[in-house]
Design an enzyme around this catalytic site. Structure first.
Site, mmCIF file in Angstrom:
data_model
loop_
_atom_site.group_PDB
_atom_site.id
_atom_site.type_symbol
_atom_site.label_atom_id
_atom_site.label_comp_id
_atom_site.label_asym_id
_atom_site.label_seq_id
_atom_site.Cartn_x
_atom_site.Cartn_y
_atom_site.Cartn_z
ATOM 1 N N LYS A 168 -27.407 22.665 -2.124
ATOM 2 C CA LYS A 168 -27.846 23.882 -1.438
ATOM 3 C C LYS A 168 -26.737 24.498 -0.605
ATOM 4 O O LYS A 168 -26.509 25.725 -0.653
ATOM 5 C CB LYS A 168 -29.054 23.576 -0.552
ATOM 6 C CG LYS A 168 -29.542 24.777 0.263
ATOM 7 C CD LYS A 168 -29.868 25.981 -0.637
ATOM 8 C CE LYS A 168 -30.075 27.253 0.146
ATOM 9 N NZ LYS A 168 -31.292 27.258 0.928
ATOM 10 N N CYS A 213 -28.833 32.075 5.888
ATOM 11 C CA CYS A 213 -28.216 31.069 5.014
ATOM 12 C C CYS A 213 -26.703 31.222 4.875
ATOM 13 O O CYS A 213 -25.942 30.347 5.280
ATOM 14 C CB CYS A 213 -28.871 31.120 3.641
ATOM 15 S SG CYS A 213 -30.607 30.632 3.656
#
Length: 474
Positions: free
Chosen positions: A230, A288
């Site tokens: 991720k 993010c």
């Protein structure tokens, strides 16, 4: 060890009741989708002054998230009407859950020291630990520093529960991979990375996510590998954006059109040839991409493995990319200064309309918005800056308006920061009349307006990557 845990899972039976800790951009759509596939879902939300309002809204079948989110309003209403989804501040109901996912933000307050702020995540994990029961599964969906699940989170859960991870309960990391504006679609269609601290945890987590997927696949791996996956995928995307931004700055300096160059590069086709380039822009925002590089870098530093073999004295390519993307709001400020100088106006006292406060088009998500540093640069330079956004209705210390005409009235410059759909319909003649200026400046940070139309109407135009237009005759 696995055998003992597998027996607990078998004794518990299939997953029926799920808890989701954190009712935000990830937790809400995840809970709604779980509720469609399983018997019961509890959405756990602190009843705080800033977020407690979500509890009543969700329980009345209303979506607290603003912006365009296809299908989410209907799904929330459907699952609450059927009493399959309930939002609560009573964390003791975790004891009723067969599986609990945790969706809490993990920001860096100061990326320079590579120390994330895990305080909110820690509280969520401790709540899960206090009430978990034998044979339950805990899954961290938050983006975290590699090594967090198997070491830090495991330790906290064991402290709070008195149980042993991998023997009494399962523990895994299954990172969210969503983009605001397409939350439901992303959760159902993107492949799901599932990494347990052991094989039994991985298998159980795959049982949790399998029913939610419509076209995506389950990809099993270790918890740490899932954490790296991720953080790395966001880090690489940030690098790709930085490459486009740097090329755009080069094209500006050389007086050429970035979009001509991009089209030319992309025209090279053939086996094994990949030349796709992303789009440049006014800056990278969101929760993010702005911090996952630092999670990855920190993971390498704290890993109890061999040191990285890397050129001495050379800064990380990924961190350099972060610096380039963080620079783009300042570049927008430089373009604005250049435009005002060309229209014989000073930055001090200039009236500036900033269009778009959210970091992403057609949403209200303004986390780490690149518009904020630009706004501050303008304020520090003495400009009077007005902000418009159709979705973001409030922000600490910022007056954000939804009336576009009042924002544009009497301005010296218009700066497009977000590619909201409504901004594609901006009328140059109407803006010129509202501004009352025959040499109004317009700075396009998302390449959404036609330069020639504005130049013909007397505007001073500047755009990212538009070296062919940024010095046009007045």
């Amino acid at each position: 060890m696995d055998c003992s845990l597998s027996e607990y899972f078998k004794k518990r039976g299939s997953i029926k009741t799920i808890g989701v800790i954190g009712m935000g951009y990830v937790g809400i759509p995840a809970a709604a989708l779980f509720a469609r596939s399983f018997d019961k879902v509890y959405g756990f939300q602190r009843d705080s002054s800033s977020s407690g309002y979500k509890i009543d809204l969700l329980n009345s079948g209303k979506n607290p998230l603003k912006g365009e989110e296809p299908g989410l309003d209907d799904l929330i209403r459907e699952t609450t009407d059927k009493s399959k989804f309930e939002c609560t501040a009573d964390f003791s109901k975790i004891s009723l859950c067969d599986a609990v996912t945790i969706d809490i933000q993990t920001p860096f307050l100061n990326p320079g020291d590579l120390i994330p702020d895990f305080s909110a995540l820690e509280e969520g994990i401790r709540q899960a630990g206090r009430y978990l029961t034998k044979g339950s599964l805990i899954v961290l969906e938050s983006t975290i520093t590699p090594g967090t699940t198997a070491i830090w989170a495991k330790k906290i859960l064991e402290e709070e529960s008195g149980f042993i991870a991998g023997e009494d309960f399962g523990l895994a990391h299954a990172p969210e991979r969503v983009m605001v504006g397409r939350l439901l679609r992303n959760i159902q269609e993107h492949d799901r990375i599932v990494g347990g601290i052991d094989d039994a945890s991985t298998k159980r987590a795959m049982e949790l996510y399998g029913p939610v997927l419509t076209s995506g696949n389950l990809i099993p791996m270790t918890a740490t590998a899932a954490e790296v996956t991720k953080t790395a995928e966001n880090t690489v995307r940030d690098l790709q954006i930085a490459a486009a931004n740097q090329l755009a700055l080069y094209c500006e300096a050389m007086g050429i059109n970035f979009y001509d160059v991009r089209r030319g590069i992309d025209s090279l086709k053939g086996d094994g040839i990949t030349r796709a380039i992303l789009l440049p822009g006014a800056g990278v925002g969101g929760h993010c991409l702005t911090k996952d590089t630092y999670h990855l870098e920190r993971g390498v530093k704290i890993a109890d493995e061999q040191s990285v073999d890397f050129p001495e004295g050379v800064e990380s390519l990924y961190v350099t990319a972060r610096h380039i993307n963080d620079f783009m709001p300042r570049h927008m400020f430089h373009l604005l200064k250049k435009g005002l100088n060309r229209s014989v106006k000073d930055m001090k006292g200039a009236k500036v309309a900033l269009l778009g406060w959210s970091f992403l088009a057609n949403t209200d998500d303004a986390r780490n918005t690149p518009a904020e540093p630009f706004y501050q640069l303008c304020k520090d330079a003495g400009a009077e800056i007005r902000v418009h956004d159709p979705w973001v209705t409030g922000w600490p210390g910022i007056d954000i308006r939804q009336d576009l005409e009042s924002v544009l009235s009497g301005v010296d410059a218009v700066v497009v920061f977000t590619a909201h759909r409504m901004y594609y319909q901006l009328d140059s003649e109407k803006i010129r009349k509202l501004s009352g200026s025959n040499s109004c400046v317009i700075v396009d940070g998302r390449n959404i307006i036609d330069p020639d139309t504005y130049i013909r109407n007397g505007f001073v135009y500047l755009g990212i990557g538009r070296g062919d237009k940024n010095s046009h005759p007045l």
